[in-house]
Write a protein that holds these residues in place. Structure first.
Motif, short mmCIF file in Angstrom:
data_model
loop_
_atom_site.label_atom_id
_atom_site.label_comp_id
_atom_site.label_asym_id
_atom_site.label_seq_id
_atom_site.Cartn_x
_atom_site.Cartn_y
_atom_site.Cartn_z
N ASN A 109 -11.13 56.18 -10.39
CA ASN A 109 -11.87 57.12 -11.23
C ASN A 109 -13.37 56.83 -11.24
O ASN A 109 -13.98 56.69 -12.30
CB ASN A 109 -11.33 57.07 -12.67
N LEU A 110 -13.98 56.75 -10.05
CA LEU A 110 -15.42 56.53 -9.96
C LEU A 110 -16.11 57.88 -9.84
O LEU A 110 -16.47 58.35 -8.76
CB LEU A 110 -15.72 55.63 -8.76
N ASP A 111 -16.29 58.53 -11.00
CA ASP A 111 -16.76 59.92 -11.04
C ASP A 111 -18.13 60.10 -10.39
O ASP A 111 -18.34 61.03 -9.61
CB ASP A 111 -16.80 60.42 -12.49
N GLY A 112 -19.08 59.23 -10.73
CA GLY A 112 -20.41 59.36 -10.17
C GLY A 112 -20.42 59.18 -8.66
O GLY A 112 -21.10 59.92 -7.93
N SER A 113 -19.66 58.22 -8.17
CA SER A 113 -19.60 57.97 -6.73
C SER A 113 -18.97 59.14 -5.98
O SER A 113 -19.40 59.50 -4.89
CB SER A 113 -18.79 56.69 -6.46
#
Length: 422
Positions: free
Chosen positions: A306-310
């Motif tokens: 869940n690495l939204d920004g990446s």
């Protein structure tokens, strides 16, 4: 002023000082001297990040094992896992889709194409890539040795082993109680070690920012100003979307959560590393009222899924490079790319520049010149700062929402580090 507010203030001051020091060095010394200064500063940042990595494996293992053992029910673990993964998939789709929409709306690559300052097709970016197959993902998921997994800080592998270990401990019952109490003690010790390491954070922040400004200068920001402004606008928009979705489940209390996470978010922003913020994010969630056993389970999984920004950056950057080389991607191709990125980004480490490896691997699959990554290398650190901070916010909201769904969201606490793990 309490300790966590004091630390946040010190980090903010260090961030400003880093910009000033880096600018003065860049403006008053030669390029070689600036590079030497940057290299010296990177040693300080590397030392801090290694101290953080030293903490993560034992902290994730101990808190997760104790949490699962005290759940005592494998069905509960499975239910929480399904809810967490469901949220992660939805958040991934939102992040990737937002990146696609904004890069097609702003079309930042067109200006780069007109400038003619493009690396030649075939030029190596220096980014080592590897394709991700289902077989590789499965074999990477399960550790051949937990010692090897911990040595390499493979969070996903540590989570898998901890799930088995904690579930088995719960099944054994009273005979495992002394061991679980000992592991509980390890968790508290690691939280105390975290406090010691965090005293070094402002120095690391100053070194990280001063080093990158001294080496690249503020001129690189003006050269890519429009691109960076558009990406940061997308990040702000993603924050708004995530907070609004969080508010739908948590109500106005989501703003209290953001306040609790401001310290780790600022730390992730300054060091361009989501991992650097992991221990403090865990503490912030407990202060917010998330029970330790749930936070220790959901948060580590979020760091892999869940690495939204990446993820938003992956679609934004990939299509930007295609635009710069005049390659028009159809809607179906872009949607296919989004699905590929959704799969290849899982297990992406929360460390600096990990997303570049994912992008590089994706470009080759769609016949987009890998040389385009050279356009981003000069400013990637500044972009990584934004996406790392976003990863912290996204995982914090995800964990709190899952806790709300489970009925495990209690009242805020002042100091979870000395409270019994729940």
């Amino acid at each position: 002023m309490n300790n966590r507010n004091r630390l946040t203030t010190y980090i903010l001051i260090a961030l400003v000082l880093g910009i000033v020091v880096g600018y003065l060095v860049n403006a008053n010394v030669s390029t070689e001297q600036a590079k030497s200064f940057s290299d010296a500063m990177s040693l300080i940042t590397t030392l801090f990040l290694r101290l953080i990595k030293m903490i993560i494996a034992p902290l994730v293992f101990s808190t997760l094992v104790v949490g699962i053992a005290k759940m005592g029910d494998a069905k509960e673990v499975g239910r929480i896992g399904v809810k967490a993964l469901g949220w992660f998939i939805i958040a991934s789709i939102i992040s990737l889709s937002l990146g696609l929409v904004l890069v097609n709306l702003f079309r930042p690559g067109d200006a780069m194409a007109v400038s003619g300052a493009l690396p030649a097709v075939g030029t190596s970016s220096g980014i080592v890539t590897s394709s991700l197959t289902l077989k590789e993902f499965i074999t990477h998921l399960v550790p051949s040795s937990i010692v090897d997994g911990m040595a390499k800080n493979e969070i996903l592998q540590i989570v898998v082993f901890s799930l088995f270990f904690g579930t088995a401990a719960a099944a054994v019952g009273a005979r495992a109680t002394p061991l679980i109490d000992a592991v509980d003690g390890v968790a508290h010790i690691m939280l105390k070690v975290t406090g010691y390491v965090m005293n070094f954070a402002p120095v690391a922040v100053l070194a990280a920012v001063a080093g990158i400004i001294a080496k690249s200068g503020l001129g690189v920001l003006s050269t890519y100003g429009i691109f960076m402004a558009e990406f940061y606008f997308g990040i702000v928009l993603l924050w708004v979307v995530l907070i609004l979705i969080g508010m739908a489940f948590l109500g106005p209390r989501v703003l209290r959560l953001i306040a609790e996470l401001r310290g780790p978010t600022l730390l992730a922003f300054s060091t361009a590393s989501s991992e650097a913020a992991f221990p403090k994010t865990l503490e912030g969630l407990e202060r917010f009222g998330v029970k330790n056993r749930l936070a220790a389970f959901v948060l580590p999984i979020g760091y892999s899924f869940n690495l939204d920004g990446s993820m938003m950056y992956c679609t934004f950057a990939a299509v930007f490079i295609a635009q710069a080389y005049g390659i028009e991607l159809s809607l179906s191709t872009q949607l296919t790319m989004m699905l590929v990125l959704m799969l290849t980004s899982k297990g992406m480490a929360g460390v600096p520049r990990a997303s570049l490896v994912v992008i590089a691997a994706t470009l080759s699959q769609f016949n987009i010149p890998e040389a385009g990554l050279l356009l981003l290398l000069g400013i990637d650190h500044f972009l990584d700062m934004a996406r790392s901070a976003t990863n912290v916010i996204g995982n914090g909201i995800a964990t709190a929402v899952v806790a709300k769904w489970e009925g495990d969201l209690g009242e805020p606490t002042k100091d979870p580090a000395i409270a019994p793990l729940r």
